[in-house]
Design an enzyme around this catalytic site. Structure first.
Site, PDB file in Angstrom:
ATOM      1  N   GLY A 290      -4.347  -6.869   6.112  1.00 22.77           N
ATOM      2  CA  GLY A 290      -4.001  -7.855   7.125  1.00 22.77           C
ATOM      3  C   GLY A 290      -3.027  -8.864   6.557  1.00 22.77           C
ATOM      4  N   GLU A 291      -3.051 -10.098   7.100  1.00 19.03           N
ATOM      5  CA  GLU A 291      -2.153 -11.179   6.656  1.00 19.03           C
ATOM      6  C   GLU A 291      -0.687 -10.875   6.965  1.00 19.03           C
ATOM      7  OE1 GLU A 291      -2.528 -11.994   2.442  1.00 19.03           O
ATOM      8  OE2 GLU A 291      -4.696 -12.237   2.534  1.00 19.03           O
ATOM      9  N   GLY A 292      -0.408  -9.839   7.717  1.00 23.60           N
ATOM     10  CA  GLY A 292       0.988  -9.443   7.917  1.00 23.60           C
ATOM     11  C   GLY A 292       1.578  -8.716   6.722  1.00 23.60           C
TER      12      GLY A 292
ATOM     13  N   GLU B 151      -2.368 -11.759  10.648  1.00 22.79           N
ATOM     14  CA  GLU B 151      -3.598 -12.465  11.015  1.00 22.79           C
ATOM     15  C   GLU B 151      -4.572 -12.577   9.862  1.00 22.79           C
ATOM     16  OE1 GLU B 151      -6.135 -10.195  10.529  1.00 22.79           O
ATOM     17  OE2 GLU B 151      -4.482  -8.743  10.316  1.00 22.79           O
TER      18      GLU B 151
ATOM     19  N   ILE C 231       0.203 -12.497   0.915  1.00 23.90           N
ATOM     20  CA  ILE C 231       1.317 -12.685   1.846  1.00 23.90           C
ATOM     21  C   ILE C 231       2.315 -13.718   1.338  1.00 23.90           C
ATOM     22  CG2 ILE C 231       0.180 -14.431   3.310  1.00 23.90           C
ATOM     23  CD1 ILE C 231       2.615 -11.565   4.368  1.00 23.90           C
TER      24      ILE C 231
END
Lengths: 316, 316
Positions: A283-285, A143, A85
């Site tokens: 994830g992690e945006g 997240e 990210i």
């Protein structure tokens, strides 16, 4: 949204130097974005990505391929710039904030107790709300939380209906045995709690980072900041808002279709068509952030292209 | 491609702080790109977008919704920064070059004569080759040319087989009657010329901008510059290279799936899976340019993420 801005944006779109409709979804996106920004000629200058991190008591049930201490290790990795990210938000020209939510105090294992108390879920919602920079013009909520696809599957099932198996997937990569265990865990969580109320589903089955994403998405609506939803976990958190008040997600667009099995079902239930489909499941945006450039490009075309009249081009 | 760089890139990919495969297609893209750049840790610093413009004698048959003078008007629009591609290349951090190819001398109407002489097609191929900046590290070839979906449909049919109707679409937006006329024009072109040789198909049915794109894609291979293919017209031009020498397009990736009807069939024939599918049908290199950020993001993750060892994260 502001209907006058939408009308103005539609009119402008029809005058730009291109055949009608030739920019496809970029045209819809620009008009949608204009409506939330109260101008027919918006710009995107300050996108913000926020990662919320939480730990999950349900990890005690062996639901993840990774140990729970990876959550805090990855938060350190975000802070040192080493995660995916970090590179994706830099490539998108977005700021990145990381909000770690009581990582040394995991939620309760939802197979034995509600994941959070009422006080805890409210604090997480507020942390999410407060993390949104009001001057931001585009938000991605992401997240990190080992165990959180289990939590998201349970929340999605509670809010949208269906069986545990419909919503449970492989997350970071559990094997067949792990998937069966995870599905059973979700089913036991659903059986234990009364989750008719979507915020009760978030409290009993969710996690702090899910609640924080819901809070941030609601805050963005308050500030009229369009949101790009990320993958399965973000979409499950968002679904609690839509279930609580229909239309709550009208200021959001689905950034991507994740490889997590049930994400397509979840987006269908929300009526959202993803912008990208590149098989991400990190994830992690990450998927939402990858879509920032699509939004920026749509707005750049809409607001900066010449009209037929300005360019002296025959309109066909 | 360089197999040592590919092996090194695969090894590095396996050590990055993410679950295996969690970045989906971004991982494949990074490894593919590394192979063509002869390094296991590449970067993208200087992407180049080139638009080639040409005029088509076949416009006399009434195949387009726009008059042919729009080609030169749009070239002026590109030069003044007013077109979609100006905004998209700026958003992608790419340079933009515009190469107008004898716009005051359209090709011949291919329903009555070969579109180009041998000298003309060679000059166009060379113009394409010469337009590629050897220091570029990622290339998008785009086009502008009223009438060129007709030309591309004819080239695709000649090179890949099938009927005129399989390859003919609505272009900038012809109605049903226009589509029928266009399909008939393509069929007459196919009947008139011997196009067993793919370069003869390019000469007899193509246009200067199609030949130039083919020349540029070949030059990129020579310079080991990966290419993002744009939409239907670019893909038809590229197909002539693949038909001439199988594997000629291994250094290319399909940037997007266009809304032009036959693009999916064309990409399937080339074995290319598009990165984006956003309903664009503009040309100008727009879809390919929109995909630049996907490539940049893939390379940024691959080359700049921390490994598990560097970040002190448990590898699961």
């Amino acid at each position: 949204p502001d209907m006058a801005s939408i009308a103005g944006a539609k009119e402008r779109n029809g005058q730009l130097t291109k055949p009608p409709g030739a920019l496809g979804r970029l045209e819809e996106l620009a008009i949608w974005y204009a409506g939330w920004r109260d101008t027919d000629r918006p710009s995107i200058e300050k996108p913000q990505v926020i990662i919320f991190a939480g730990n999950h008591g349900v990890c005690a049930q062996g639901v993840s391929a990774f140990p729970p201490e990876v959550t805090v290790q990855m938060v350190a990795n975000f802070e040192h710039g080493g995660a995916a990210i970090n590179q994706l938000s830099k490539a998108a020209g977005a700021s990145l904030d990381v909000v770690a939510l009581d990582l040394d105090m995991p939620t309760q294992d939802f197979t034995v107790a509600p994941a959070m108390s009422e006080g805890e879920v409210v604090l997480a919602l507020i942390a999410g709300w407060a993390a949104v920079e009001p001057e931001t013009d585009l938000l991605v909520t992401g997240e990190m939380g080992i165990g959180n696809t289990t939590s998201a599957a349970a929340v999605a099932a509670a809010v949208l209906g269906g069986d545990a198996a419909d919503w449970t997937g492989r997350g970071t990569g559990v094997d067949d045995e792990g998937l069966a265990r995870k599905t059973d865990v979700v089913a036991r969580g659903l059986a234990l709690h009364d989750t008719t109320d979507p915020l009760e589903a978030l409290r009993c089955l969710g996690g702090r980072e899910l609640a924080a994403m819901a809070g941030a998405i609601a805050a963005a609506r308050h500030h009229r900041i369009p949101v790009i939803l990320d993958g399965f976990i973000c979409s499950a958190a968002a679904a609690t808002l839509e279930k609580a008040v229909a239309g709550s997600l009208d200021h959001t667009v689905a950034g991507h279709l994740s490889a997590e099995g049930a994400h397509e079902r979840l987006l269908d239930a929300l009526g959202k068509k993803p912008l990208l489909s590149l098989g991400l499941r990190l994830g992690e945006g990450s998927g939402g952030t990858l879509a920032i450039n699509v939004l920026k490009s749509a707005i750049a075309c809409h607001s900066d292209m010449a009209t037929f009249a300005e360019a002296g081009v025959a309109a066909g």
